[in-house]
Design a protein around this motif. Structure first.
Motif, PDB file in Angstrom:
ATOM      1  N   ASP A 161      15.684  83.841  20.030  1.00  0.00           N
ATOM      2  CA  ASP A 161      16.641  84.337  21.024  1.00  0.00           C
ATOM      3  C   ASP A 161      17.939  83.537  20.983  1.00  0.00           C
ATOM      4  N   PHE A 162      17.836  82.236  20.721  1.00  0.00           N
ATOM      5  CA  PHE A 162      19.017  81.388  20.637  1.00  0.00           C
ATOM      6  C   PHE A 162      19.955  81.914  19.544  1.00  0.00           C
ATOM      7  N   ILE A 163      19.390  82.197  18.362  1.00  0.00           N
ATOM      8  CA  ILE A 163      20.201  82.689  17.238  1.00  0.00           C
ATOM      9  C   ILE A 163      20.808  84.046  17.570  1.00  0.00           C
ATOM     10  N   ASP A 164      20.011  84.939  18.178  1.00  0.00           N
ATOM     11  CA  ASP A 164      20.540  86.268  18.523  1.00  0.00           C
ATOM     12  C   ASP A 164      21.685  86.170  19.520  1.00  0.00           C
ATOM     13  N   ILE A 165      21.562  85.281  20.483  1.00  0.00           N
ATOM     14  CA  ILE A 165      22.611  85.145  21.500  1.00  0.00           C
ATOM     15  C   ILE A 165      23.921  84.685  20.856  1.00  0.00           C
ATOM     16  N   ILE A 166      23.846  83.646  20.011  1.00  0.00           N
ATOM     17  CA  ILE A 166      25.076  83.076  19.443  1.00  0.00           C
ATOM     18  C   ILE A 166      25.721  84.034  18.450  1.00  0.00           C
ATOM     19  N   LEU A 167      24.919  84.626  17.550  1.00  0.00           N
ATOM     20  CA  LEU A 167      25.503  85.535  16.555  1.00  0.00           C
ATOM     21  C   LEU A 167      26.052  86.795  17.206  1.00  0.00           C
ATOM     22  N   SER A 168      25.395  87.277  18.257  1.00  0.00           N
ATOM     23  CA  SER A 168      25.921  88.444  18.969  1.00  0.00           C
ATOM     24  C   SER A 168      27.255  88.113  19.631  1.00  0.00           C
ATOM     25  N   ARG A 169      27.356  86.914  20.224  1.00  0.00           N
ATOM     26  CA  ARG A 169      28.630  86.522  20.833  1.00  0.00           C
ATOM     27  C   ARG A 169      29.724  86.373  19.774  1.00  0.00           C
ATOM     28  N   THR A 170      29.385  85.844  18.618  1.00  0.00           N
ATOM     29  CA  THR A 170      30.378  85.730  17.534  1.00  0.00           C
ATOM     30  C   THR A 170      30.852  87.105  17.087  1.00  0.00           C
ATOM     31  N   GLN A 171      29.932  88.032  16.980  1.00  0.00           N
ATOM     32  CA  GLN A 171      30.297  89.380  16.554  1.00  0.00           C
ATOM     33  C   GLN A 171      31.191  90.069  17.579  1.00  0.00           C
ATOM     34  N   ARG A 172      30.914  89.827  18.866  1.00  0.00           N
ATOM     35  CA  ARG A 172      31.660  90.538  19.911  1.00  0.00           C
ATOM     36  C   ARG A 172      33.029  89.924  20.193  1.00  0.00           C
ATOM     37  N   GLN A 173      33.164  88.626  20.068  1.00  0.00           N
ATOM     38  CA  GLN A 173      34.371  87.956  20.548  1.00  0.00           C
ATOM     39  C   GLN A 173      35.265  87.424  19.436  1.00  0.00           C
ATOM     40  N   THR A 174      35.011  87.815  18.197  1.00  0.00           N
ATOM     41  CA  THR A 174      35.924  87.479  17.104  1.00  0.00           C
ATOM     42  C   THR A 174      36.287  88.757  16.354  1.00  0.00           C
ATOM     43  N   PRO A 175      37.415  88.767  15.666  1.00  0.00           N
ATOM     44  CA  PRO A 175      37.808  89.987  14.923  1.00  0.00           C
ATOM     45  C   PRO A 175      36.771  90.351  13.872  1.00  0.00           C
ATOM     46  N   THR A 176      36.648  91.651  13.604  1.00  0.00           N
ATOM     47  CA  THR A 176      35.651  92.136  12.640  1.00  0.00           C
ATOM     48  C   THR A 176      36.261  92.927  11.484  1.00  0.00           C
ATOM     49  N   VAL A 177      37.535  93.278  11.550  1.00  0.00           N
ATOM     50  CA  VAL A 177      38.164  94.118  10.520  1.00  0.00           C
ATOM     51  C   VAL A 177      38.977  93.220   9.592  1.00  0.00           C
TER      52      VAL A 177
END
Length: 677
Positions: free
Chosen positions: A17-33
């Motif tokens: 869960d720790f890994i899912d929380i951090i990677l999900s936050r990185t995906q949502r709050q940093t540019p993706t394109v």
């Protein structure tokens, strides 16, 4: 105020869960394109931001875990030793140390890969470096998964620990298992500790609170202790030992003098002597419990000798504190939690002893000397040799004495409840304190509403007298009306046959009045039945003729009139049907030359029923006449003229809702836009 609140520690997620929380936050709050056509500096910055952001999130979460868990060396020794007993100090520190090591490793990984990303020469190489950095960070978190799970179990257990303030006024209850400790705390506090007739029902510390002299005292119920070496004691017993060792409290050592707990007085005395070093510098009271089963005076000489030796040891402990010697009765007390005899005496003695000790310690402290320097006690000098005692009026003394006697005589509702069966059986009488002219009136049933009227509006002390006057007036009025009535025949001047007929008429009249009243009373629940559905044949001309003949009247004219009405009604109905058939024939004659069958059917239906003009007023529409309705229709048509001209949507148009609103289904959201969820 409780100094330590372990319930506020944040939940520790598992490794996955720790890994899912951090990677999900990185995906949502940093540019993706990102595109390969970007400048290489822009590509490096894009992936460096991803690595730095992930490292910062890992650092914040791990730092929160390390900071929120208490450090055993910094908190009160009672909590430090209690946590060591429950969780093992070494394992606890190792788990937090692994969390700290993982935080440092993640920081080094991010630093190394950011340095490598500065020299990335293509989109592919920068992306590979970013994936490798995030993968190594996640690997570090996976390795500390067992430590995270261990800390989460500790957090859950710590949240269930009682909130004990080590510095407040405390009463500590200790002794062998099943000697009545939990029953005592249930009696003097609002705690609800489980009480069972077997040993070690209480497996942890329980806290209750009680009041004495307007001060709040915390009462701690400890698990039972057995007389065995220190190394052989289990976790449950070590909780009690920890509380005795570190809390400055008044200690109540419970003795079961009946032996029903399964341990003799000799065994309990041996336990007392083995842990008496923990009672030093603390007010100690030896409580002999269960006197309802075995009175203290009925003990054998050997048992009494053992109890007296314990009492002497307690007296030495008290005098060794530096305080003054106390009365023997304050060290050894007897009680029974079953009959509640002596329970409050034990509580008051413990609170008083503890309060005196705390006052003495404060008086000896340096802080008290600083405070005494600020006080000045002024004593007036006597001006003469005359005595001037306090003067209290005799009336005040008598009133006080009367109030004291009344208070002693008056029983509380709680006492009445216990005498009359207890809660659920005894019901308090709320009317016994009513202030009325006579005590017999207190239990009278007093209606508040009768027939929709408030009874209080009609209360009159002279109501019975006035009722008699009204009845008297009513009787006089009825007598005058009977004398003045010219419409009713008294029957004195009639023949016997006419008198019989008059009696029949009056009897029939009374029956009709009764039937009418019955129908009127049930009119709301009885549907109105038309005469043509009169199954009982109550309203026929033949029956009317028979009734009139029985009364001695000629029924011919009445029957003929009723028949003529029904014939005329049927004639009018027949005329209307014939006129409708003639109009249908005329319409068919007119439609002979028409080509289609549909047109003939339409002309026939129009001849049968013609629609009402728009301007006609029907009942219930709310218009006064046709002119007012036509005017309203014109105003309504004028109000929607502009809307129809612009082709705007009106109330009659079909509405198709937006099934996928754009703000929910389009693109990425910036920081803070998901709080509404």
């Amino acid at each position: 105020m409780v100094q330590y609140n372990f319930k506020k520690i944040t939940v520790v997620p598992s490794g996955k869960d720790f890994i899912d929380i951090i990677l999900s936050r990185t995906q949502r709050q940093t540019p993706t394109v990102v595109h390969k056509g970007y400048a290489i500096s822009r590509l490096r910055q894009f992936y460096m931001r991803k690595v730095k952001f992930t490292q910062q999130n890992f650092h914040e979460k791990l730092s929160a875990i390390i900071d929120e868990f208490p450090r055993l060396d910094d908190i009160h020794p009672f909590y430090g030793d209690l946590l060591h007993v429950l969780y093992n100090k070494d394992h606890y520190k190792l788990a937090l140390g692994q969390i700290n090591t993982a935080r440092n490793l993640i920081g080094k990984i991010a630093k190394d890969y950011v340095r490598l990303l500065k020299y990335g020469d293509s989109l592919y190489r920068c992306k590979c470096l970013k994936v490798a950095a995030l993968g190594r960070m996640c690997t570090v978190i996976k390795r500390i998964g067992p430590s995270l799970a261990y800390l989460e179990q500790i957090r859950q257990h710590m949240a269930r620990l009682p909130s004990i303030d080590p510095n407040t006024r405390t009463i500590l209850i200790c002794g062998y298992p099943n000697v009545g400790k939990s029953s005592f705390i249930n009696k003097i506090t609002r705690a609800d500790v489980d009480v069972q007739p077997y040993a070690f029902t209480t497996k942890s510390l329980f806290v209750g609170h009680t009041d004495y002299k307007y001060l709040r005292y915390q009462v701690i119920d400890t698990p039972g202790i057995l007389d065995r070496p220190f190394e052989d004691r289990n976790i449950i017993e070590m909780c009690s030992i920890t509380a005795l060792a570190h809390l400055r409290a008044a200690v109540l050592f419970f003795l079961d003098i009946s032996g029903s707990c399964g341990y003799s007085i000799a065994q309990q005395a041996a336990l007392f002597h083995s842990i008496k070093s923990l009672f030093m510098n603390k007010p100690l009271i030896i409580v002999c419990n269960k006197t309802d089963l075995q009175p203290f005076d009925g003990l054998s000489d050997e048992d009494k000798k053992l109890v007296m030796e314990m009492k002497d040891e307690a007296m030495k402990t008290v005098i060794g504190q530096g305080g003054e010697a106390i009365n023997d009765d304050g060290v050894l007390l007897t009680m029974s939690t079953l009959t509640e005899e002596g329970v409050m005496a034990v509580k008051n003695a413990a609170c008083e002893r503890l309060l005196n000790q705390r006052v003495e310690l404060k008086m000896k402290s340096k802080k008290m000397n600083d405070c005494l320097n600020r006080f000045h006690v002024a004593i007036p000098k006597p001006r003469d040799q005359k005595e001037r005692p306090a003067c209290i009026p005799q009336a005040v003394l008598e009133a006080k004495a009367k109030a004291v006697t009344e208070k002693e005589k008056r029983k509380l509702e709680k006492e009445l409840e216990s005498e009359n069966g207890g809660a659920g059986v005894y019901s308090a009488n709320l009317k016994k304190n009513y202030i009325l002219a006579s005590d017999e009136w207190k239990e009278d049933i007093m209606p508040e509403i009768i027939d929709g009227h408030n009874v209080a509006d009609f209360i009159d002390p002279d109501i019975l007298q006035r009722l008699e006057e009204l009845e008297r007036e009513e009787g006089l009025r009825l007598e005058h009306e009977a004398d003045d009535d010219d419409f009713e025949m008294d029957g004195k001047e009639l023949t016997p046959e006419e008198q019989e007929a008059l009696a029949e008429i009056r009897k029939k009249k009374s029956l009709l009045i009764q039937q009418h009243r019955i129908k009127k009373s049930t009119a709301e629940s009885r549907p109105t039945v038309p005469r043509k559905f009169d199954k009982d044949r109550k309203f026929t001309s033949e029956r009317m003729g028979r009734q009139l003949s029985a009364l001695g009247l000629d029924p011919t004219s009445a029957v003929n009139r009723a028949r003529s009405r029904s014939v005329s009604r049927r004639g009018r109905k027949r005329e209307r049907s014939l006129a409708r058939e003639d109009s249908d024939v005329d319409a068919m004659d007119m439609d002979v030359d028409q080509p289609g069958k549909k047109l003939r059917m339409r002309s026939r239906s129009r001849s049968r029923s013609r629609s009402r003009p728009p301007g006609d007023v029907t009942p219930g529409e709310g218009f006064k006449d046709s002119a007012q309705k036509v005017k309203a229709m014109k105003l309504a048509k004028k109000s929607v003229k502009n809307r129809n001209k612009d082709a705007r949507r009106g109330e009659a148009d079909r509405v198709i809702p937006t099934l996928k609103p754009k703000h929910l289904f389009s693109g990425k959201r910036s920081i803070g836009k998901t709080s509404r969820r």
